[in-house]
Motif scaffolding. Sequence first.
Motif, mmCIF file in Angstrom:
data_model
loop_
_atom_site.group_PDB
_atom_site.id
_atom_site.type_symbol
_atom_site.label_atom_id
_atom_site.label_comp_id
_atom_site.label_asym_id
_atom_site.label_seq_id
_atom_site.Cartn_x
_atom_site.Cartn_y
_atom_site.Cartn_z
ATOM 1 N N ARG A 137 0.829 -1.200 0.000
ATOM 2 C CA ARG A 137 0.000 0.000 0.000
ATOM 3 C C ARG A 137 0.873 1.263 0.000
ATOM 4 N N GLN A 138 1.984 1.240 0.771
ATOM 5 C CA GLN A 138 2.890 2.385 0.803
ATOM 6 C C GLN A 138 3.607 2.552 -0.538
ATOM 7 N N LEU A 139 4.020 1.443 -1.148
ATOM 8 C CA LEU A 139 4.631 1.518 -2.473
ATOM 9 C C LEU A 139 3.662 2.157 -3.474
ATOM 10 N N PHE A 140 2.395 1.751 -3.388
ATOM 11 C CA PHE A 140 1.384 2.321 -4.281
ATOM 12 C C PHE A 140 1.238 3.818 -4.038
ATOM 13 N N LYS A 141 1.165 4.209 -2.772
ATOM 14 C CA LYS A 141 1.028 5.625 -2.427
ATOM 15 C C LYS A 141 2.224 6.430 -2.944
ATOM 16 N N ASP A 142 3.428 5.894 -2.751
ATOM 17 C CA ASP A 142 4.633 6.568 -3.252
ATOM 18 C C ASP A 142 4.593 6.675 -4.774
ATOM 19 N N GLY A 143 4.166 5.598 -5.435
ATOM 20 C CA GLY A 143 4.050 5.607 -6.886
ATOM 21 C C GLY A 143 3.041 6.633 -7.363
ATOM 22 N N ASP A 144 1.935 6.746 -6.635
ATOM 23 C CA ASP A 144 0.908 7.726 -6.983
ATOM 24 C C ASP A 144 1.474 9.145 -6.937
ATOM 25 N N GLU A 164 10.110 6.340 -12.183
ATOM 26 C CA GLU A 164 10.163 6.031 -10.751
ATOM 27 C C GLU A 164 8.820 5.500 -10.261
ATOM 28 N N ALA A 165 7.742 6.087 -10.755
ATOM 29 C CA ALA A 165 6.407 5.624 -10.369
ATOM 30 C C ALA A 165 6.180 4.193 -10.836
ATOM 31 N N LEU A 166 6.592 3.911 -12.069
ATOM 32 C CA LEU A 166 6.446 2.562 -12.615
ATOM 33 C C LEU A 166 7.137 1.538 -11.726
ATOM 34 N N ASP A 167 8.341 1.851 -11.276
ATOM 35 C CA ASP A 167 9.075 0.953 -10.391
ATOM 36 C C ASP A 167 8.279 0.678 -9.110
ATOM 37 N N ILE A 221 0.465 0.744 -13.660
ATOM 38 C CA ILE A 221 1.588 0.269 -14.486
ATOM 39 C C ILE A 221 1.310 0.594 -15.954
ATOM 40 N N ALA A 222 0.089 0.305 -16.401
ATOM 41 C CA ALA A 222 -0.296 0.577 -17.789
ATOM 42 C C ALA A 222 -0.233 2.075 -18.086
ATOM 43 N N GLU A 223 -0.682 2.892 -17.153
ATOM 44 C CA GLU A 223 -0.650 4.346 -17.361
ATOM 45 C C GLU A 223 0.780 4.863 -17.470
ATOM 46 N N CYS A 224 1.655 4.377 -16.601
ATOM 47 C CA CYS A 224 3.054 4.814 -16.650
ATOM 48 C C CYS A 224 3.726 4.345 -17.940
ATOM 49 N N ASP A 225 3.475 3.106 -18.336
ATOM 50 C CA ASP A 225 4.037 2.617 -19.596
ATOM 51 C C ASP A 225 3.587 3.501 -20.765
ATOM 52 N N ALA A 226 2.316 3.870 -20.788
ATOM 53 C CA ALA A 226 1.810 4.730 -21.867
ATOM 54 C C ALA A 226 2.504 6.086 -21.835
#
Length: 174
Positions: free
Chosen positions: A38-45, A55-58, A76-81
């Motif tokens: 959940r924290q990884l997701f929040k950081d990615g957001d 960095e977000a993708l990671d 992941i899909a959004e960052c790849d795009a």
Amino acid sequence: MRTLRLLFFLAVPGAASGMSWSTPASAQVTESERAAARQLFKDGDELQRAGKFTEALDKFQRAQQVFSAPTNVLRIAECDAALGRLVASAESYRALVRAPLPPGSPPAFQAAVDQARGELAQVEPRVPRLVVQVEPPGVPGPQLQIDGQAVPAALFGEPFQLDPGPHKVLVFAP
């Protein structure tokens, strides 16, 4: 000596199956691991909102490794795009749309699937396709490489998805 004529067609069209949203039975996710995901997701957001897509993708990929969830795959899909990796993006969106949600899934999971459906419709038309045809037909043993990777001969004459940008295409024949 035979002369081969190669025809390349690049078209942008006009108009990962098997994904599941539960962790493997042998690897139950602990509450601590779930909190870390959940924290990884929040950081990615936060990184994604700041335009730091690599960095977000990671962060989203690492969150997905810990706890498989449609919300991770959507991001992941959004960052790849955003990074121009349209083939990977479209594949992630497709996998997300096709994977059934288990009963009792959180509303955020269904919202991610619904959002993916709309975003896939926007990404798919942007994915370039390359068609390689060898003339005359029936040349024995042609080989194709795109960006140093072998492509099966069965794909000659068929649309091959590529990310936008320059590519090195090599065709060999005896």
